[in-house]
Design an enzyme around this catalytic site. Structure first.
Site, PDB file in Angstrom:
ATOM      1  N   SER A 120     -57.265  -8.783  31.494  1.00 54.34           N
ATOM      2  CA  SER A 120     -57.026  -8.593  30.064  1.00 54.34           C
ATOM      3  C   SER A 120     -58.331  -8.622  29.285  1.00 54.34           C
ATOM      4  O   SER A 120     -58.501  -7.879  28.316  1.00 54.34           O
ATOM      5  CB  SER A 120     -56.154  -9.715  29.508  1.00 54.34           C
ATOM      6  OG  SER A 120     -54.958  -9.798  30.198  1.00 54.34           O
ATOM      7  N   HIS A 141     -56.783  -1.217  32.581  1.00 48.96           N
ATOM      8  CA  HIS A 141     -56.028  -2.267  31.890  1.00 48.96           C
ATOM      9  C   HIS A 141     -54.707  -1.724  31.354  1.00 48.96           C
ATOM     10  O   HIS A 141     -54.683  -0.983  30.372  1.00 48.96           O
ATOM     11  CB  HIS A 141     -56.887  -2.834  30.741  1.00 48.96           C
ATOM     12  CG  HIS A 141     -56.223  -3.940  29.982  1.00 48.96           C
ATOM     13  ND1 HIS A 141     -56.515  -4.219  28.677  1.00 48.96           N
ATOM     14  CD2 HIS A 141     -55.267  -4.841  30.351  1.00 48.96           C
ATOM     15  CE1 HIS A 141     -55.775  -5.235  28.274  1.00 48.96           C
ATOM     16  NE2 HIS A 141     -55.009  -5.621  29.269  1.00 48.96           N
ATOM     17  N   GLU A 153     -56.270   1.209  29.260  1.00 51.98           N
ATOM     18  CA  GLU A 153     -57.696   1.247  28.942  1.00 51.98           C
ATOM     19  C   GLU A 153     -58.462   1.501  30.247  1.00 51.98           C
ATOM     20  O   GLU A 153     -58.244   0.793  31.237  1.00 51.98           O
ATOM     21  CB  GLU A 153     -58.133  -0.086  28.323  1.00 51.98           C
ATOM     22  CG  GLU A 153     -57.546  -0.307  26.941  1.00 51.98           C
ATOM     23  CD  GLU A 153     -57.991  -1.613  26.277  1.00 51.98           C
ATOM     24  OE1 GLU A 153     -58.045  -1.653  25.048  1.00 51.98           O
ATOM     25  OE2 GLU A 153     -58.272  -2.600  26.995  1.00 51.98           O
ATOM     26  N   ASN A 192     -57.502  -5.877  22.816  1.00 52.05           N
ATOM     27  CA  ASN A 192     -57.556  -7.331  22.707  1.00 52.05           C
ATOM     28  C   ASN A 192     -58.707  -7.797  21.818  1.00 52.05           C
ATOM     29  O   ASN A 192     -58.625  -8.858  21.205  1.00 52.05           O
ATOM     30  CB  ASN A 192     -57.648  -7.978  24.097  1.00 52.05           C
ATOM     31  CG  ASN A 192     -56.318  -7.882  24.821  1.00 52.05           C
ATOM     32  OD1 ASN A 192     -55.300  -7.552  24.209  1.00 52.05           O
ATOM     33  ND2 ASN A 192     -56.307  -8.140  26.120  1.00 52.05           N
TER      34      ASN A 192
HETATM   35  N1  LIG Z   1     -48.936 -10.502  31.463  1.00 54.54           N
HETATM   36  C1  LIG Z   1     -49.466  -9.674  30.593  1.00 54.54           C
HETATM   37  O1  LIG Z   1     -48.917  -9.426  29.513  1.00 54.54           O
HETATM   38  C2  LIG Z   1     -50.754  -8.979  30.932  1.00 54.54           C
HETATM   39  C3  LIG Z   1     -51.076  -7.789  30.273  1.00 54.54           C
HETATM   40  C4  LIG Z   1     -52.227  -7.100  30.627  1.00 54.54           C
HETATM   41  C5  LIG Z   1     -53.070  -7.636  31.590  1.00 54.54           C
HETATM   42  N2  LIG Z   1     -52.755  -8.819  32.203  1.00 54.54           N
HETATM   43  C6  LIG Z   1     -53.664  -9.306  33.243  1.00 54.54           C
HETATM   44  O2  LIG Z   1     -53.135  -8.950  34.508  1.00 54.54           O
HETATM   45  C7  LIG Z   1     -53.471  -9.944  35.480  1.00 54.54           C
HETATM   46  C8  LIG Z   1     -52.198 -10.472  36.088  1.00 54.54           C
HETATM   47  O3  LIG Z   1     -51.395 -11.027  35.087  1.00 54.54           O
HETATM   48  P1  LIG Z   1     -49.842 -11.318  35.309  1.00 54.54           P
HETATM   49  O4  LIG Z   1     -49.284 -11.585  33.982  1.00 54.54           O
HETATM   50  O5  LIG Z   1     -49.255 -10.250  36.153  1.00 54.54           O
HETATM   51  O6  LIG Z   1     -49.912 -12.687  36.120  1.00 54.54           O
HETATM   52  P2  LIG Z   1     -48.776 -13.336  37.010  1.00 54.54           P
HETATM   53  O7  LIG Z   1     -49.095 -14.766  37.087  1.00 54.54           O
HETATM   54  O8  LIG Z   1     -47.431 -12.896  36.558  1.00 54.54           O
HETATM   55  O9  LIG Z   1     -49.023 -12.675  38.442  1.00 54.54           O
HETATM   56  C9  LIG Z   1     -50.148 -12.924  39.235  1.00 54.54           C
HETATM   57  C10 LIG Z   1     -49.764 -12.701  40.673  1.00 54.54           C
HETATM   58  O10 LIG Z   1     -50.932 -12.813  41.454  1.00 54.54           O
HETATM   59  C11 LIG Z   1     -50.572 -13.506  42.644  1.00 54.54           C
HETATM   60  N3  LIG Z   1     -51.757 -14.083  43.252  1.00 54.54           N
HETATM   61  C12 LIG Z   1     -52.368 -15.251  42.997  1.00 54.54           C
HETATM   62  N4  LIG Z   1     -53.426 -15.403  43.824  1.00 54.54           N
HETATM   63  C13 LIG Z   1     -53.468 -14.313  44.623  1.00 54.54           C
HETATM   64  C14 LIG Z   1     -54.314 -13.899  45.686  1.00 54.54           C
HETATM   65  N5  LIG Z   1     -55.331 -14.647  46.074  1.00 54.54           N
HETATM   66  N6  LIG Z   1     -54.039 -12.735  46.297  1.00 54.54           N
HETATM   67  C15 LIG Z   1     -53.006 -11.971  45.896  1.00 54.54           C
HETATM   68  N7  LIG Z   1     -52.173 -12.327  44.909  1.00 54.54           N
HETATM   69  C16 LIG Z   1     -52.407 -13.473  44.280  1.00 54.54           C
HETATM   70  C17 LIG Z   1     -49.561 -14.541  42.188  1.00 54.54           C
HETATM   71  O11 LIG Z   1     -48.800 -15.031  43.281  1.00 54.54           O
HETATM   72  C18 LIG Z   1     -48.751 -13.733  41.194  1.00 54.54           C
HETATM   73  O12 LIG Z   1     -47.670 -13.089  41.836  1.00 54.54           O
HETATM   74  C19 LIG Z   1     -54.283 -10.976  34.732  1.00 54.54           C
HETATM   75  O13 LIG Z   1     -55.637 -10.716  34.879  1.00 54.54           O
HETATM   76  C20 LIG Z   1     -53.829 -10.805  33.300  1.00 54.54           C
HETATM   77  O14 LIG Z   1     -54.799 -11.244  32.379  1.00 54.54           O
HETATM   78  C21 LIG Z   1     -51.614  -9.492  31.902  1.00 54.54           C
END
Ligand SMILES: NC(=O)c1ccc[n+]([C@@H]2O[C@H](COP(=O)([O-])OP(=O)(O)OC[C@H]3O[C@@H](n4cnc5c(N)ncnc54)[C@H](O)[C@@H]3O)[C@@H](O)[C@H]2O)c1
Length: 667
Positions: A120, A141, A153, A192
């Site tokens: 993010s 992104h 993005e 963001n």
């Molecule tokens: N949630 C949002 O609204 C959003 C929007 C845009 C970007 N993001 C970004 O996307 C990324 C993921 O966010 P999210 O909301 O999906 O998080 P989340 O916590 O829902 O999912 C993360 C996943 O990664 C897995 N994980 C953890 N360690 C790992 C590893 N070593 N190898 C493989 N998988 C692993 C976890 O088990 C989990 O399933 C972050 O960087 C976040 O900032 C999130």
């Protein structure tokens, strides 16, 4: 290189959505996570979502099973990435974890594989720092939920090659999304970053006890937002907000670390909806926010000014184009407008003073105005005419000339000029340099020009300005000779011509610059709107000559500023500046280069406001202010009745429904 095989690392909220999108568009997807249990949950959610899309006929004729068959799952990075053309990492927002994952991907992926992060906020350059081949690393992104949100993005890190950017922009288009090119790596990228200052402001509102969270949420909900800012922070997660602010404090400005309330909630594990408590108690479901509690101590203008400011900073730093910023905010935040289109309604001065007020009130330099806003170049910034480091340098003046409106026809009188432009705007230019003094001849010619433009279907808005840097320093005193009777007739002529101007069925805008004294001020007051410079000298010096303001001046000023202020200005003969006039409501807008900047304002009214409705509105306001309210209301109903039968009304309603720009005909 053609992308066929995509690996998605992390199958949480974002990973599963990204995997689903690529599978829908025919890519082979390998999804990886730390356990089969997590992966199976993700597959179940993807299936549920696909079934819904299938039922709505949104799978392009494919079945949900067919799409599902393209997704396979893995618990090791090696197996997931070894034949991938594109790897997208979507693991939790932690720099060390992401660096570790990237190092592993580099070990097992082909040399030509593109490696992207869905982070993010974290700079891609920092994630790629220890890798051997940095040219193939970029940001991709997505917005939540990826299946529905149209924006992605595409972020160029310091070493990302142009070729990789092109491939990613192309793939984003192929999955039906809008690629926002982030041309320089920056924390928070575009959307963001635009959001960051307002998140900080919301925290500071509470820290500084401006009002309670319910009162502020109620205000923003009453302004049409679906959720109040604190309700939204609870919904997203206080930990996510806290981590972002801490990251921005380290990378952008220490001020982002000032939020005590958020820190306290975070330390007490009150993380919002997910823990049942945050700003609100969520134990019984979504909090009820009573819009009747809306405070007037905060304002939407605070938020708009901050968004415009951050957008201008991104443009100045060559991070994204105004068009991409506008679309990014629209598509990334699901809004009908972005900060660039909002900025068109404001002057640099309006935004600057709001930002300076916020910066000093909260002692926070994040809110300080961008250089271009400080220098009166807001319009140049949002119209892409700034010299931007690293981006092709565009010459402000040359570009401005190219953008100048095309003159359709011009008429030269002895003392005035009339120019008509393609954009349905006309200019009447007083042409008696150096002070454009108003003579009897000028009044006669002005009367002819008003009559000439009165019914012209090619003109909707008329700008009245002066040749050179002055509107008009007043009446020509050389004509103050002859009998009392001649003087009376001269006075009546001015009154008649200015009254004609105020009654014409076109919108008129006066440009007040240099001097707008005596007759020049009176001429401006007879116009519907007034714009000008901060330092224009405005006043009625008549009293110091033994006269009173004529040509309607003694009557119109009090209708704009009220009796007390009008009395003061008339009996003292005092001059005021444009800045003061703006604060009194005499000037509608302050501009640095009013003759250039007023064109955009005039053009937007000439093209977006239905001309017959403008003519009606003008009469209703001018005449309505002089009659009792019941008579005014009767006039209003009558106007509605007349407007109901116009072609323009049909055009306006149809265009709104079809989401297109209306083309009004003035009938
Ligand atoms: N949630 C949002 O609204 C959003 C929007 C845009 C970007 N993001 C970004 O996307 C990324 C993921 O966010 P999210 O909301 O999906 O998080 P989340 O916590 O829902 O999912 C993360 C996943 O990664 C897995 N994980 C953890 N360690 C790992 C590893 N070593 N190898 C493989 N998988 C692993 C976890 O088990 C989990 O399933 C972050 O960087 C976040 O900032 C999130």
């Amino acid at each position: 290189m053609e992308i066929k095989n995509v690996a998605v690392l992390g199958s949480g909220t974002m990973g599963q959505g990204i995997a689903e999108v690529f599978a829908i568009y025919g890519y082979n997807v390998k999804m990886e996570d730390i356990s089969d249990e997590i992966l199976n949950k993700a597959l179940k959610k993807i299936k549920e979502s696909l079934v819904k899309l299938e039922q709505k006929g949104q799978l392009f004729g494919k079945t949900s099973d067919e799409v599902m068959s393209r997704i396979s799952t893995y618990t090791t990075i090696e197996n997931a990435v070894k034949d991938a053309d594109l790897v997208i990492e979507a693991v939790p927002e932690n720099l060390d974890l992401k660096k570790k994952i990237f190092a592993e991907v580099e070990k097992f992926a082909k040399r030509e594989t593109i490696i992207a992060s869905n982070t993010s906020n974290i700079r891609i350059t920092d994630i790629a720092k220890d890798l051997k081949y940095k040219d193939r690393v970029a940001g991709l992104h997505f917005f939540n939920p990826p299946v529905l949100m149209k924006l992605v993005e595409v972020i160029k890190a310091e070493d990302t090659s142009e070729e990789v950017m092109e491939i990613l922009v192309d793939v984003v288009k192929k999955i039906g999304k809008y690629p926002l090119k982030v041309m320089k790596d920056t924390p928070g990228f575009v959307v963001n970053r635009i959001n960051a200052p307002e998140s900080l402001l919301f925290c500071l509102y509470i820290d500084h006890k401006v009002a309670t969270q319910e009162e502020i949420d109620a205000y923003f909900k009453s302004q049409g937002l679906p959720m109040g800012p604190y309700e939204l922070m609870d919904y997203v997660g206080i930990d996510v907000v806290y981590d972002s602010l801490e990251y921005f404090a380290k990378t952008l400005n220490p001020c982002y670390g000032k939020c005590n309330t958020i820190k306290e909630l975070y330390n007490n594990k009150m993380l919002g909806m997910k823990t049942g408590k945050g700003f609100y108690d969520w134990s019984k479901g979504r909090p009820f926010i009573d819009v009747k509690k809306a405070t007037d101590k905060v304002s939407m203008m605070d938020v708009l000014a901050l968004e415009i400011n951050e957008a201008v900073k991104l443009i100045e730093q060559g991070i994204a184009t105004p068009e991409d910023i506008e679309n990014g905010v629209k598509y990334g935040m699901n809004r009908p407008y972005g900060p660039i289109s909002v900025a068109k309604s404001f002057t640099s001065m309006e935004i600057k003073s709001k930002l300076e007020e916020l910066a000093s009130k909260f002692n926070c330099d994040v809110f300080e105005p961008a250089e271009s806003i400080k220098n009166g170049l807001l319009r140049d910034a949002i119209e892409g005419r700034l010299k931007v480091k690293g981006v092709e340098e565009k010459k402000v003046k040359e570009e401005a000339k190219v953008k100048e409106e095309k003159v359709l026809s011009a008429q030269q009188f002895n003392t005035i000029k009339v120019e008509k432009y393609e954009s349905k705007v006309a200019k009447i230019i007083l042409n008696r340099p150096k002070y454009n003094l108003i003579s009897g001849e000028l009044l006669d010619e002005l009367e002819k020009a008003i009559k000439y433009l009165w019914n012209d279907p090619e003109v909707n808005v008329i700008i009245i300005t002066g040749e050179g840097n002055v509107l008009s320093a007043g009446a020509d005193l050389n004509e103050f000779v002859g009998s009392s009777f001649q003087f009376l007739e001269n006075s009546r002529k001015g009154e008649r011509v200015f009254q004609l101007l105020s009654e014409m069925p076109k919108l008129t805008i006066a440009v007040m610059k240099g001097y707008a004294l005596g007759g020049g001020f009176e001429l401006s007051l007879a116009c519907d709107l007034r714009v000008g410079t901060e330092d224009v000298q405005i006043g009625f010096p008549e009293i110091t000559l033994g006269l009173v303001p004529g040509w309607g001046g003694s009557q119109r000023l009090s209708r704009i500023v009220g009796l007390g202020k009008a009395m003061e200005l008339i009996v003292t003969g005092q001059r005021i500046t444009g800045k003061e006039a703006y604060s009194m409501g005499i000037l509608n807008k302050l501009y640095k280069n009013p003759d250039e900047e007023v064109m955009e304002f005039a053009k937007s009214i000439a093209q977006n406001s239905a001309p017959v409705a403008v003519a009606m509105a003008k009469r209703l306001l001018n005449k309505g202010s002089q009659v009792p309210i019941d008579v005014g209301l009767e006039m209003e109903s009558f106007a509605m009745g007349v407007l109901f039968s116009t072609e323009d009304l049909k055009e306006g309603i149809m265009s709104f429904l079809q989401k297109k720009k209306p083309e009004f005909k003035g009938r």
